[in-house]
Design a protein around this motif. Sequence first.
Motif, PDB file in Angstrom:
ATOM      1  N   TYR A 136       0.856  -1.309   0.080  1.00 14.07           N
ATOM      2  CA  TYR A 136       0.002  -0.178   0.134  1.00 14.07           C
ATOM      3  C   TYR A 136       0.867   1.223  -0.037  1.00 14.07           C
ATOM      4  O   TYR A 136       0.477   2.134  -0.752  1.00 14.07           O
ATOM      5  CB  TYR A 136      -1.042  -0.143   1.160  1.00 14.07           C
ATOM      6  N   LYS A 186      -8.767  -3.646   7.124  1.00 11.29           N
ATOM      7  CA  LYS A 186     -10.067  -2.592   7.267  1.00 11.29           C
ATOM      8  C   LYS A 186      -9.486  -1.320   7.160  1.00 11.29           C
ATOM      9  O   LYS A 186     -10.159  -0.450   6.572  1.00 11.29           O
ATOM     10  CB  LYS A 186     -10.731  -2.856   8.432  1.00 11.29           C
ATOM     11  N   ASN A 226      -8.764  -0.108   3.744  1.00  7.87           N
ATOM     12  CA  ASN A 226      -9.959  -0.364   2.823  1.00  7.87           C
ATOM     13  C   ASN A 226     -10.641   0.976   3.168  1.00  7.87           C
ATOM     14  O   ASN A 226     -11.366   1.821   2.433  1.00  7.87           O
ATOM     15  CB  ASN A 226     -10.826  -1.455   3.119  1.00  7.87           C
ATOM     16  N   LYS A 227     -10.671   1.509   4.349  1.00 12.58           N
ATOM     17  CA  LYS A 227     -11.515   2.874   4.600  1.00 12.58           C
ATOM     18  C   LYS A 227     -10.665   4.037   4.097  1.00 12.58           C
ATOM     19  O   LYS A 227     -11.227   4.965   3.592  1.00 12.58           O
ATOM     20  CB  LYS A 227     -11.476   3.154   6.274  1.00 12.58           C
ATOM     21  N   LEU A 228      -9.342   3.978   3.983  1.00 12.96           N
ATOM     22  CA  LEU A 228      -8.642   5.084   3.327  1.00 12.96           C
ATOM     23  C   LEU A 228      -8.594   5.034   1.911  1.00 12.96           C
ATOM     24  O   LEU A 228      -8.846   6.032   1.427  1.00 12.96           O
ATOM     25  CB  LEU A 228      -6.945   4.661   3.749  1.00 12.96           C
ATOM     26  N   GLY A 229      -8.944   3.889   1.387  1.00 10.27           N
ATOM     27  CA  GLY A 229      -9.260   3.766  -0.012  1.00 10.27           C
ATOM     28  C   GLY A 229      -8.039   3.712  -1.025  1.00 10.27           C
ATOM     29  O   GLY A 229      -6.869   3.357  -0.345  1.00 10.27           O
ATOM     30  N   ASN A 230      -8.071   3.620  -2.184  1.00  9.72           N
ATOM     31  CA  ASN A 230      -7.094   3.545  -3.234  1.00  9.72           C
ATOM     32  C   ASN A 230      -6.237   4.633  -2.998  1.00  9.72           C
ATOM     33  O   ASN A 230      -6.207   5.633  -3.114  1.00  9.72           O
ATOM     34  CB  ASN A 230      -7.862   3.477  -4.693  1.00  9.72           C
ATOM     35  N   ARG A 270      -5.908   7.173  -5.661  1.00  8.90           N
ATOM     36  CA  ARG A 270      -6.892   8.314  -5.602  1.00  8.90           C
ATOM     37  C   ARG A 270      -6.287   9.263  -4.279  1.00  8.90           C
ATOM     38  O   ARG A 270      -6.466  10.393  -4.515  1.00  8.90           O
ATOM     39  CB  ARG A 270      -8.122   7.838  -5.211  1.00  8.90           C
ATOM     40  N   ILE A 271      -6.048   8.619  -3.210  1.00  8.58           N
ATOM     41  CA  ILE A 271      -5.254   9.491  -2.073  1.00  8.58           C
ATOM     42  C   ILE A 271      -4.090  10.333  -2.642  1.00  8.58           C
ATOM     43  O   ILE A 271      -4.100  11.401  -2.286  1.00  8.58           O
ATOM     44  CB  ILE A 271      -4.849   8.608  -1.018  1.00  8.58           C
ATOM     45  N   SER A 325      -5.394  13.420  -4.563  1.00  8.90           N
ATOM     46  CA  SER A 325      -5.803  14.674  -3.794  1.00  8.90           C
ATOM     47  C   SER A 325      -4.791  15.114  -3.175  1.00  8.90           C
ATOM     48  O   SER A 325      -4.875  16.522  -3.131  1.00  8.90           O
ATOM     49  CB  SER A 325      -6.956  14.113  -2.878  1.00  8.90           C
ATOM     50  N   ARG A 373     -11.950  16.324  -7.646  1.00 16.82           N
ATOM     51  CA  ARG A 373     -11.375  15.276  -7.244  1.00 16.82           C
ATOM     52  C   ARG A 373     -11.712  14.933  -5.786  1.00 16.82           C
ATOM     53  O   ARG A 373     -11.659  13.696  -5.279  1.00 16.82           O
ATOM     54  CB  ARG A 373      -9.722  15.180  -7.398  1.00 16.82           C
ATOM     55  N   THR A 374     -11.840  15.958  -4.942  1.00 17.78           N
ATOM     56  CA  THR A 374     -11.891  15.649  -3.376  1.00 17.78           C
ATOM     57  C   THR A 374     -13.209  16.248  -3.049  1.00 17.78           C
ATOM     58  O   THR A 374     -13.738  16.029  -1.832  1.00 17.78           O
ATOM     59  CB  THR A 374     -10.625  16.335  -2.736  1.00 17.78           C
TER      60      THR A 374
END
Length: 192
Positions: free
Chosen positions: A14, A61, A64-68, A71-72, A75, A104-105
């Motif tokens: 990650y 978990k 997954n909450k943070l996301g891809n 994408r992060i 932003s 984007r955000t």
Amino acid sequence: MNTDYQNSKQYLRYMHELEHALNVLDNETKADILNELASHIYESMCMMPNTILTEEERLSKVLNKLGNPTRIAQSYISEAQLKKVLIKGNPFQIVKYAGICMLRTGKYLISGILYLFGITFLILSILKVFIPDHIGFFHNQEQFFIGYTSETDASMNDMLGYWFIPISLIFSGILYVTGTILIKRDISKKQR
């Protein structure tokens, strides 16, 4: 809390993806972002109750909450670019990167709306020179409106006349400055 998760393949993959996506930024900014996210992951892991989930499942978990990570990174890259153009002060670049951040955000929505109205008043003030009878602050007994009208009749009075131009320019400038101040204030809050 134990930080063994930082050596797990999932965590390392990650962070590697995130670091790779942030390569367009300078090393200092990239390091700050990676440290901030590592800290966020650590805090999230600490806040998760020690239930029947393994450390790897809790990490999954949190990630997954943070996301891809791509994408992060997008932003963060948008915000970093916006910070740079804010320092330079180029209004076209500021509006451009504020719009990118907004798309984007979802951030800077209020500033985006202020910029949109500012641009609208700027365009109206320019058009007032070429089509003065159709642009202005119109009023009759029942209604009033600001902007362009294709039909003008005797009951509609332009209240400002050519004063519409300087007033619109001033109003456009105020909207631009207010939008920029809101963005700068938000960015300076994050740096504290």
